[in-house]
Design a protein around this motif. Structure first.
Motif, mmCIF file in Angstrom:
data_model
loop_
_atom_site.group_PDB
_atom_site.id
_atom_site.type_symbol
_atom_site.label_atom_id
_atom_site.label_comp_id
_atom_site.label_asym_id
_atom_site.label_seq_id
_atom_site.Cartn_x
_atom_site.Cartn_y
_atom_site.Cartn_z
ATOM 1 N N THR A 98 0.545 4.522 7.067
ATOM 2 C CA THR A 98 -0.155 5.471 8.488
ATOM 3 C C THR A 98 -0.537 4.334 9.352
ATOM 4 O O THR A 98 -0.468 4.241 10.658
ATOM 5 C CB THR A 98 -1.004 6.411 7.938
ATOM 6 O OG1 THR A 98 -0.234 7.261 6.913
ATOM 7 C CG2 THR A 98 -1.563 7.214 9.063
ATOM 8 N N ILE A 130 7.499 12.612 9.590
ATOM 9 C CA ILE A 130 6.059 11.884 9.787
ATOM 10 C C ILE A 130 6.320 10.845 10.571
ATOM 11 O O ILE A 130 5.814 10.329 11.569
ATOM 12 C CB ILE A 130 5.331 11.735 8.683
ATOM 13 C CG1 ILE A 130 5.076 12.832 7.720
ATOM 14 C CG2 ILE A 130 3.980 10.892 8.928
ATOM 15 C CD1 ILE A 130 4.313 12.598 6.532
ATOM 16 N N PRO A 153 13.205 12.752 3.468
ATOM 17 C CA PRO A 153 12.978 13.606 4.751
ATOM 18 C C PRO A 153 11.643 13.933 5.158
ATOM 19 O O PRO A 153 11.314 13.865 6.435
ATOM 20 C CB PRO A 153 14.131 14.769 4.482
ATOM 21 C CG PRO A 153 14.931 14.349 3.531
ATOM 22 C CD PRO A 153 14.097 13.331 2.645
ATOM 23 N N ARG A 154 10.735 14.384 4.085
ATOM 24 C CA ARG A 154 9.529 14.954 4.359
ATOM 25 C C ARG A 154 8.662 13.842 5.293
ATOM 26 O O ARG A 154 8.247 13.961 6.214
ATOM 27 C CB ARG A 154 8.832 15.079 3.154
ATOM 28 C CG ARG A 154 7.356 15.745 3.234
ATOM 29 C CD ARG A 154 6.786 15.870 1.859
ATOM 30 N NE ARG A 154 6.295 14.562 1.269
ATOM 31 C CZ ARG A 154 5.463 13.760 1.384
ATOM 32 N NH1 ARG A 154 4.588 13.862 2.216
ATOM 33 N NH2 ARG A 154 5.322 12.471 0.649
ATOM 34 N N LEU A 190 17.508 8.750 5.359
ATOM 35 C CA LEU A 190 16.815 9.611 4.399
ATOM 36 C C LEU A 190 17.896 10.178 3.388
ATOM 37 O O LEU A 190 19.036 9.736 3.136
ATOM 38 C CB LEU A 190 16.661 10.890 5.415
ATOM 39 C CG LEU A 190 15.610 10.434 6.480
ATOM 40 C CD1 LEU A 190 15.184 11.805 7.597
ATOM 41 C CD2 LEU A 190 14.278 9.607 5.989
ATOM 42 N N GLY A 225 0.794 -1.381 -0.233
ATOM 43 C CA GLY A 225 -0.064 0.026 -0.049
ATOM 44 C C GLY A 225 0.973 1.256 -0.195
ATOM 45 O O GLY A 225 1.889 1.235 -0.104
ATOM 46 N N GLY A 226 0.351 2.376 0.247
ATOM 47 C CA GLY A 226 0.720 3.670 0.304
ATOM 48 C C GLY A 226 0.667 4.296 1.482
ATOM 49 O O GLY A 226 0.827 3.772 2.451
ATOM 50 N N LYS A 227 0.302 5.670 1.541
ATOM 51 C CA LYS A 227 0.291 6.621 2.523
ATOM 52 C C LYS A 227 -0.799 5.937 3.686
ATOM 53 O O LYS A 227 -0.137 5.598 4.880
ATOM 54 C CB LYS A 227 -0.100 7.941 2.118
ATOM 55 C CG LYS A 227 -0.307 8.907 3.271
ATOM 56 C CD LYS A 227 -0.996 10.394 2.809
ATOM 57 C CE LYS A 227 -1.121 10.979 3.892
ATOM 58 N NZ LYS A 227 -1.579 12.529 3.669
ATOM 59 N N GLU A 229 16.559 18.292 -3.210
ATOM 60 C CA GLU A 229 17.274 17.120 -3.617
ATOM 61 C C GLU A 229 16.432 16.941 -5.317
ATOM 62 O O GLU A 229 15.587 16.992 -5.306
ATOM 63 C CB GLU A 229 16.919 16.065 -2.906
ATOM 64 C CG GLU A 229 17.456 14.688 -3.450
ATOM 65 C CD GLU A 229 17.233 13.584 -2.556
ATOM 66 O OE1 GLU A 229 15.912 13.438 -1.934
ATOM 67 O OE2 GLU A 229 17.974 12.473 -2.258
#
Ligand SMILES: NC(=O)C1=CN([C@@H]2O[C@H](COP(=O)(O)OP(=O)(O)OC[C@H]3O[C@@H](n4cnc5c(N)ncnc54)[C@H](O)[C@@H]3O)[C@@H](O)[C@H]2O)C=CC1
Ligand SMILES: CCCCCC(=O)O
Length: 534
Positions: A199, A221, A216-217, A237, A193-195, A369
């Motif tokens: 999460t 989180i 890093p973003r 990162l 899966g993704g976000k 980056e």
């Protein structure tokens, strides 16, 4: 075909994720329970771990071609790069962990001759953390998922792996090889899966450690969510890694330097966390470097097109962001002279390898980056002013590359600029050094792995001190009731005396007097011998 358009990858249902998390925890505790009934739990554990790593080795080996093909399908990853930088490194990592595991699992003895411990036995053992979460990025979707996973296995953990959804065919193939390798149920669980799915994993707060590789973003989180449940993390990162070509670099080696820099800057279409993101060239070398860049670009890519065997940008956004920066840069662009990039470049996410020179620190290519096959070049005059710019804008990179033949100059740069790693005279290759730590600092992350560092990252060092009973008379001053005599005894037993005065100058102490007297005895002995001989 876009990777996400036709939903190639079935994301794990959120409710199923909870079951996988529980299965991972149950597997770990069941394993430890079984081991606890063994006469030699550590020996059995070593055998168990090595067996799982051997299963992983052959699972990867048996699916290697399928993985290589999946990465080609996912982002046109060249086979050579997949073999050289991904599957071969992963297979070697696994073999190395199997090899060093007996030594790594052996407890080490600690000696402490101070009174409270002098009669006891002290060992430090490395124990498993428990159930750990590994979250992987897209750019080396196999290596950066399964190398941390192998390290976690070597440390005796159960693992939940969340591959990148941006390389769906690769994620599917990895899940297939992991679920058919014959691991005990729950030892390795895969969540696709993704976000949202990631999460859910992060919010459960049930992992004993999180190993995250990515931007890093998102790293921040992960760290924030992990902090809520006091879950230790390793954050691998990225960031903008600088490359210096200094005034003390031998001009005869410029071509070699450019070739090595291009390997890191354009390999994997620049989608490498340790890619030389920008080039800082002293003015005395600048024209020669730009000239060589043009020459090597055309040597490497004599006729570049969308048919060239060249890895592509991972998705439309990555392509468009890069093209936007190339269209807005104020620098001068150099691409392969015979580039025939048609209108299909956008749909295929093909960015030609591009050098951009005559730019300054405020150029769009210097904002963040690039993670693309673009190499901005900044000319500099004063080294310290250049380092000041880096410290201001892109401090603590994951790596720094230095092309200089002057050790004083190299020391100067390394003293001022902190980085996760450093290579002098090459780029990127350091990630493959056996048993060298690989990890970031500051903005590029914390924690490390690589060889035994991976075993350590997923282990906890536990001190075991075994205190005998017969020596209690030496410890009785700690028992109440307290009195002045006991306090004096405690000070005498525990307090060390400094060997320096308040100015920091070393004082003569017992050790010095003993050494001096030994020296006097030795010299007088030698003199006595000499006088008896002559
Ligand atoms: N230090 C290292 O060893 C490496 C660092 N990187 C860095 O990773 C980045 C490129 O990889 P990407 O896959 O694009 O990184 P990413 O941070 O977008 O994604 C990494 C993982 O996080 C998950 N994720 C994405 N957004 C999320 C969110 N909002 N909440 C929770 N989970 C989320 C994704 O599903 C993926 O599995 C670059 O910045 C690169 O420098 C890449 C490779 C190695
Ligand atoms: C060549 C292997 C690279 C590993 C991780 C990275 O730099 O993205």
């Amino acid at each position: 075909m876009s990777n996400t358009d036709c939903k190639i990858l079935r994301y794990t249902d959120l409710s199923e994720i909870d079951q996988k998390i529980q299965a991972s925890k149950d597997c770990f505790f069941d394993k430890q329970l079984k081991l606890s009934h063994e006469s030699d739990p550590r020996k059995k554990d070593l055998q168990f771990r090595q067996l799982q790593l051997k299963k992983l080795y052959y699972a990867v080996k048996d699916h290697e071609e399928e993985l290589i093909d999946a990465m080609y399908q996912d982002f046109h990853r060249t086979k050579l790069e997949s073999v050289a930088n991904e599957t071969t490194k992963l297979l070697n990592d696994i073999l190395h962990l199997i090899e060093i595991l007996p030594k790594m699992m052996k407890p080490r003895k600690v000696s402490d001759c101070s009174p409270p411990f002098m009669f006891g036995k002290i060992i430090v053992e490395k124990i498993s953390r428990g159930s750990v979460l590994v979250i992987a990025p897209f750019n080396f979707p196999v290596l950066l998922a399964l190398s941390p996973l192998a390290a976690a296995l070597s440390a005796g953990n159960a693992i939940v792996l969340k591959p990148s959804e941006l390389t769906p065919r690769t994620a599917i193939t990895m899940e297939k090889l992991l679920t058919t390798a014959g691991f005990p149920r729950g030892l390795i669980e895969v969540v696709q899966g993704g976000k949202d799915e990631t999460t859910r994993l992060l919010d459960c707060g049930k992992f004993d450690m999180i190993f995250y590789t990515g931007s890093p973003r998102v790293g921040s989180i992960v760290a924030e969510k992990a902090g809520k449940s006091l879950t230790p993390c390793v954050l691998e990162l990225g960031g903008k890694s600088p490359t210096f070509i200094t005034e003390n670099f031998k001009a005869s080696n410029i071509k070699t330097a450019i070739k090595r820099i291009f390997c890191g800057a354009f390999g994997n279409s620049g989608q490498i966390c340790v890619s030389p993101d920008y080039l800082l060239v002293h003015k005395s070398m600048y024209l020669e470097v730009v000239k060589e860049c043009e020459s090597v670009l055309n040597e490497f890519y004599p006729d570049f097109s969308t048919e060239t065997d060249f890895t592509r940008m991972i998705h439309k956004d990555a392509y468009e962001n890069t093209m936007e920066k190339l269209n807005s840069t104020r620098g001068t662009k150099i691409s392969p002279v015979k580039s025939s990039i048609g209108s299909d470049a956008a749909s295929l996410h093909v960015v030609p390898p591009t050098v951009v020179y005559d730019i300054d620190w405020n150029d769009p290519l210097m904002k963040q980056e690039n993670f693309a096959p673009v190499l901005p070049i900044i000319e500099y005059d004063n080294l310290d002013e250049t380092i000041n710019e880096i410290l201001k804008k892109h401090d603590t990179p994951l790596v720094q590359y230095i092309f200089s033949d002057n050790q004083t100059e190299i020391n100067h740069i390394l003293t001022r600029l902190r980085s996760g790693g450093c290579v002098i005279g090459d780029t990127v290759v350091h990630v493959a050094i056996t048993d060298a730590p690989f990890g970031g600092i500051g903005n590029s992350g914390y924690g490390k792995y690589g060889g035994f560092h991976g075993f350590d990252a997923f282990s906890h060092e536990r001190t075991i001190f075994n205190q005998p009973y017969w020596n209690d008379f030496t410890l009785s001053m700690r028992y109440p009731p307290n009195n002045e005599r006991k306090e004096k005894l405690l000070r005498f037993a525990l307090e060390r005396k400094p060997w320096f005065d308040r100015n920091g100058d070393n004082k003569w102490g017992l050790r010095q007097y003993l050494s001096l007297s030994a020296l006097v005895v030795l010299i007088s002995g030698i003199c006595a011998c000499c006088s008896s001989l002559f």
